[in-house]
Design an enzyme around this catalytic site. Structure first.
Site, mmCIF file in Angstrom:
data_model
loop_
_atom_site.group_PDB
_atom_site.id
_atom_site.type_symbol
_atom_site.label_atom_id
_atom_site.label_comp_id
_atom_site.label_asym_id
_atom_site.label_seq_id
_atom_site.Cartn_x
_atom_site.Cartn_y
_atom_site.Cartn_z
ATOM 1 N N SER A 210 0.851 -1.187 0.000
ATOM 2 C CA SER A 210 0.000 0.000 0.000
ATOM 3 C C SER A 210 0.885 1.235 0.000
ATOM 4 C CB SER A 210 -0.899 0.007 1.244
ATOM 5 O OG SER A 210 -1.495 1.272 1.448
ATOM 6 N N TYR B 295 -2.358 -0.553 10.218
ATOM 7 C CA TYR B 295 -2.419 -0.907 8.794
ATOM 8 C C TYR B 295 -1.112 -0.521 8.098
ATOM 9 C CZ TYR B 295 -4.070 -1.135 3.972
ATOM 10 O OH TYR B 295 -4.198 -1.431 2.633
#
Length: 258
Positions: A142, A155
Site C-alpha cells: 500500500s 495498517y
C-alpha cells in the site's frame, strides 16, 4: 502478450475487491485460478462468475492466518495441478486509528492477516516453486508502506512489513528463478470503501467519497480492474526481468501530493 494459459495461480482474498478483479482477469487470460477465501459465500460468487465464462476456477475456504490450513490447501493445489506457478497475496484487513486508538486485539488481528497471512502463503509455496524451477509471487502492499497516512497506524505498519518481506524474498530466491514483487495502491473503490462510509458517515456517503477521492492528485479512486491490470503484467512472462520492486499505483499520491 500477457498470456497465462497453462499457469496455475493461487489468489488470496479473491472473493471481493482487488482480489476478485485479479481473479477474473487472470482467468480471462487462461490461468487455472485457485481462490483462497475465508468468506465462502463471496468466494463462491467469484468462482461462479469465472466459470460462467468457461474458464477454470476452484474455491478453497481457508484462513490465511492459520499456517496448517494454508499448507494443506497449497499441498492440495500442487497435488491436483502438479505445480503452483503464481501466488498473489491480496487478502487483508484494515483498521482506522492512531497508536493510542489501537488495542492489543486490533494490533494482533492486523498482524495475523496482513503480515502472518502473507508469510504463511509464501512459506507454503516456496519449496514447491523451488522444486519446479521457478515461480512468481506478488504481494499487495500500500502507499501506506511508504508515506505517513493519518489514522492508519497498524495498517501502515503491516504494509511496511509486506514491502520488507517482498524485498527479502526477492533477494534470497533470485538464484531459484523465483520473482517477488509488490504493488502499492492508493485508495481503490471497493465494497470495503462503501461499507466504511455507510458505517461511519451515514447520510454523508457521497460527500465523504468525493473528499477521499480528491486526496489522489489524479482526482479519483482507482478501479479494481486497474490494479488487476498491473498485477497481470507483473505476474506474466513479459515481466521476467522484474523482481524486488514495489510498484505504486496511486494516481500520483506518493510523488505529487505535496
Amino acid at each position: 502478450m500477457l498470456d497465462l494459459n497453462g499457469k496455475t495461480v493461487v489468489i488470496t482474498g479473491g472473493g471481493s475487491g482487488i482480489g476478485k478483479a485479479i481473479s477474473l482477469l487472470f482467468a480471462e487470460r487462461g490461468a487455472a485460478v485457485h481462490i483462497i477465501e475465508l468468506n465462502e459465500a463471496a468466494g463462491a460468487e467469484t468462482i461462479t462468475a469465472i466459470r460462467d465464462t468457461g474458464a477454470q476456477a476452484q474455491l478453497h475456504p481457508c484462513n490465511v492466518a492459520v499456517q496448517q490450513e494454508v499448507k494443506a490447501v497449497m499441498e492440495e493445489i500442487a497435488r491436483t495441478d502438479g505445480k503452483i506457478d503464481i501466488l498473489v497475496c491480496s487478502a487483508g484487513v484494515s483498521h482506522v486509528g492512531k497508536l493510542e486508538q489501537t488495542t492489543e486485539a486490533d494490533f494482533d488481528r492486523i498482524v495475523a492477516v496482513n503480515i502472518k497471512g502473507v508469510y504463511n502463503c509464501m512459506y507454503a509455496v516456496i519449496g514447491r516453486m523451488t522444486e519446479q524451477g521457478g515461480g512468481v509471487i506478488l504481494n499487495m502492499a500500500s502507499v501506506a508502506a511508504s508515506v505517513g497516512i493519518p489514522d492508519r497506524f497498524p495498517y501502515s505498519m503491516s504494509k511496511g512489513a509486506v514491502l520488507a518481506m517482498t524485498l527479502s524474498v526477492a533477494k534470497d530466491y533470485l538464484a531459484r528463478n523465483i520473482r517477488c514483487n509488490c504493488m502499492s495502491p492508493a485508495r481503490v473503490h471497493t465494497p470495503f470503501v462503501d461499507g466504511f462510509l455507510a458505517k461511519n458517515y451515514p447520510g454523508q456517503e457521497k460527500e465523504m467519497f468525493d473528499r477521499l477521492s480528491a486526496t489522489q492528485p489524479i482526482g479519483r479512486m482507482a478501479k479494481p480492474k486497474e490494479i488487476a491490470a498491473l498485477a497481470l503484467y507483473l505476474c506474466s512472462d513479459e515481466a521476467g526481468f522484474v523482481t524486488g520492486c514495489d510498484y505504486p499505483i496511486d494516481g500520483g499520491f506518493i510523488r505529487l501530493n505535496n
